[in-house]
Scaffold this motif. Structure first.
Motif, PDB file in Angstrom:
ATOM      1  N   MET A   1       0.832  -1.196   0.000  1.00  0.00           N
ATOM      2  CA  MET A   1       0.000   0.000   0.000  1.00  0.00           C
ATOM      3  C   MET A   1       0.870   1.251   0.000  1.00  0.00           C
ATOM      4  N   ASP A   2       0.291   2.352  -0.432  1.00  0.00           N
ATOM      5  CA  ASP A   2       1.028   3.612  -0.518  1.00  0.00           C
ATOM      6  C   ASP A   2       1.301   4.155   0.884  1.00  0.00           C
ATOM      7  N   PRO A   3       2.597   4.313   1.268  1.00  0.00           N
ATOM      8  CA  PRO A   3       2.915   4.855   2.593  1.00  0.00           C
ATOM      9  C   PRO A   3       2.338   6.249   2.826  1.00  0.00           C
ATOM     10  N   ALA A   4       2.067   6.991   1.749  1.00  0.00           N
ATOM     11  CA  ALA A   4       1.527   8.343   1.901  1.00  0.00           C
ATOM     12  C   ALA A   4       0.183   8.328   2.624  1.00  0.00           C
ATOM     13  N   ILE A   5      -0.575   7.260   2.436  1.00  0.00           N
ATOM     14  CA  ILE A   5      -1.868   7.139   3.122  1.00  0.00           C
ATOM     15  C   ILE A   5      -1.666   7.118   4.629  1.00  0.00           C
ATOM     16  N   PHE A   6      -0.676   6.328   5.046  1.00  0.00           N
ATOM     17  CA  PHE A   6      -0.433   6.208   6.482  1.00  0.00           C
ATOM     18  C   PHE A   6       0.250   7.451   7.040  1.00  0.00           C
ATOM     19  N   LEU A   7       1.027   8.149   6.200  1.00  0.00           N
ATOM     20  CA  LEU A   7       1.577   9.433   6.634  1.00  0.00           C
ATOM     21  C   LEU A   7       0.459  10.441   6.882  1.00  0.00           C
ATOM     22  N   MET A   8      -0.555  10.407   6.016  1.00  0.00           N
ATOM     23  CA  MET A   8      -1.690  11.303   6.193  1.00  0.00           C
ATOM     24  C   MET A   8      -2.464  10.951   7.462  1.00  0.00           C
ATOM     25  N   ILE A   9      -2.665   9.642   7.685  1.00  0.00           N
ATOM     26  CA  ILE A   9      -3.341   9.210   8.917  1.00  0.00           C
ATOM     27  C   ILE A   9      -2.536   9.649  10.134  1.00  0.00           C
ATOM     28  N   GLY A  10      -1.202   9.500  10.037  1.00  0.00           N
ATOM     29  CA  GLY A  10      -0.349   9.932  11.144  1.00  0.00           C
ATOM     30  C   GLY A  10      -0.447  11.419  11.404  1.00  0.00           C
ATOM     31  N   ALA A  11      -0.555  12.204  10.331  1.00  0.00           N
ATOM     32  CA  ALA A  11      -0.686  13.652  10.492  1.00  0.00           C
ATOM     33  C   ALA A  11      -1.973  14.012  11.219  1.00  0.00           C
ATOM     34  N   TRP A  12      -3.063  13.323  10.875  1.00  0.00           N
ATOM     35  CA  TRP A  12      -4.338  13.570  11.556  1.00  0.00           C
ATOM     36  C   TRP A  12      -4.276  13.118  13.016  1.00  0.00           C
ATOM     37  N   LEU A  13      -3.576  12.025  13.264  1.00  0.00           N
ATOM     38  CA  LEU A  13      -3.420  11.573  14.655  1.00  0.00           C
ATOM     39  C   LEU A  13      -2.609  12.576  15.464  1.00  0.00           C
ATOM     40  N   TRP A 158       3.444  -0.310   8.056  1.00  0.00           N
ATOM     41  CA  TRP A 158       2.041  -0.328   7.642  1.00  0.00           C
ATOM     42  C   TRP A 158       1.920  -0.238   6.125  1.00  0.00           C
ATOM     43  N   GLY A 159       2.769   0.566   5.511  1.00  0.00           N
ATOM     44  CA  GLY A 159       2.709   0.699   4.062  1.00  0.00           C
ATOM     45  C   GLY A 159       2.990  -0.610   3.351  1.00  0.00           C
ATOM     46  N   LEU A 160       3.889  -1.419   3.931  1.00  0.00           N
ATOM     47  CA  LEU A 160       4.214  -2.725   3.354  1.00  0.00           C
ATOM     48  C   LEU A 160       3.314  -3.834   3.875  1.00  0.00           C
ATOM     49  N   LEU A 161       2.475  -3.484   4.879  1.00  0.00           N
ATOM     50  CA  LEU A 161       1.708  -4.517   5.601  1.00  0.00           C
ATOM     51  C   LEU A 161       2.667  -5.636   6.001  1.00  0.00           C
ATOM     52  N   GLU A 162       3.721  -5.218   6.694  1.00  0.00           N
ATOM     53  CA  GLU A 162       4.856  -6.091   6.997  1.00  0.00           C
ATOM     54  C   GLU A 162       4.431  -7.340   7.741  1.00  0.00           C
ATOM     55  N   GLY A 163       4.942  -8.451   7.279  1.00  0.00           N
ATOM     56  CA  GLY A 163       4.664  -9.736   7.901  1.00  0.00           C
ATOM     57  C   GLY A 163       5.908 -10.341   8.516  1.00  0.00           C
TER      58      GLY A 163
END
Length: 223
Positions: A1-13, A158-163
């Protein structure tokens, strides 16, 4: 997944966290201006304790999973000579979840092991001051540091959905890493509850050792 999505979520958090910062001033206001915010402070205590209580339920579920999965590991290994990486990882994740989700409730209930040999000698007032000052000087800064440290690494995970690094492991390592900031947030909430109780006890708004119970009757106009 695009890490930018989680960066945006982090910014809102982060924005949400900044909006919550004024709540950490409530114990100091309750201490310096008795009676002004006592009712609001007691409602905060009830909400925060309920929040950590929910995390405690999750910790208890993790403990049950830990016991069952460890029992299965032992039976498979010693009775059948079998071992599965994913099952061993369940044990590890459940153990981590148990103490990282349950630590806040332990702080709330004063169940952590204390090594301070002087604290019992200070009396009720002295102990409340220790709780209040110690929470602001040590607990809050450490928890904030935990939240801000490793932000980029967690976003990448999170961007890689790391396993798991093992081929037969669980694909949820990113959730395992998320336990660290979750632990810090839970401890911040429990610490704020501890600080509120200490401040209200110092002003006499709470009797010694008493915690507001959800649904209790009280004079909201006087607190």
């Amino acid at each position: 997944m695009d890490p930018a999505i989680f960066l945006m979520i982090g910014a809102w958090l982060k924005i949400l966290g900044l909006l919550c910062l004024p709540f950490f001033l409530v114990p100091l206001i309750a201490l310096t201006i008795p009676g002004l915010v006592d009712g609001f402070a007691k409602r905060m205590i009830r909400a925060l304790d309920a929040f950590t209580g929910g995390a405690l339920n999750a910790a208890m579920a993790s403990a049950l999973i830990l016991v069952v999965s460890q029992l299965v590991v032992v039976i498979l290994r010693y009775a059948f000579g079998l071992s599965f990486t994913w099952l061993n990882e369940i044990v590890m994740y459940a153990f981590a979840g148990m103490f990282m989700l349950g630590s806040a409730a332990a702080l709330r209930d004063d169940a952590h092991v204390r090594v301070d040999i002087l604290r019992p000698r200070f009396g009720e007032t002295g102990r409340n001051w220790i709780e209040l000052v110690g929470t602001y000087l040590f607990l809050f800064p450490i928890c904030l540091r935990l939240i801000t440290t490793g932000e980029q690494g967690l976003t990448r995970s999170w961007g890689l959905l790391e396993g798991s690094r093992e081929s037969d492991g669980l694909p949820i390592l990113f959730l395992f890493k998320t336990l660290v900031p979750v632990f810090a947030v839970l401890m911040l909430g429990a610490g704020l509850s501890v600080a509120l109780k200490a401040a209200l006890r110092l002003t006499g708004a709470l009797p010694p050792g008493e915690t507001p119970i959800e649904g209790e009757a009280g004079d909201e106009d006087g607190i």
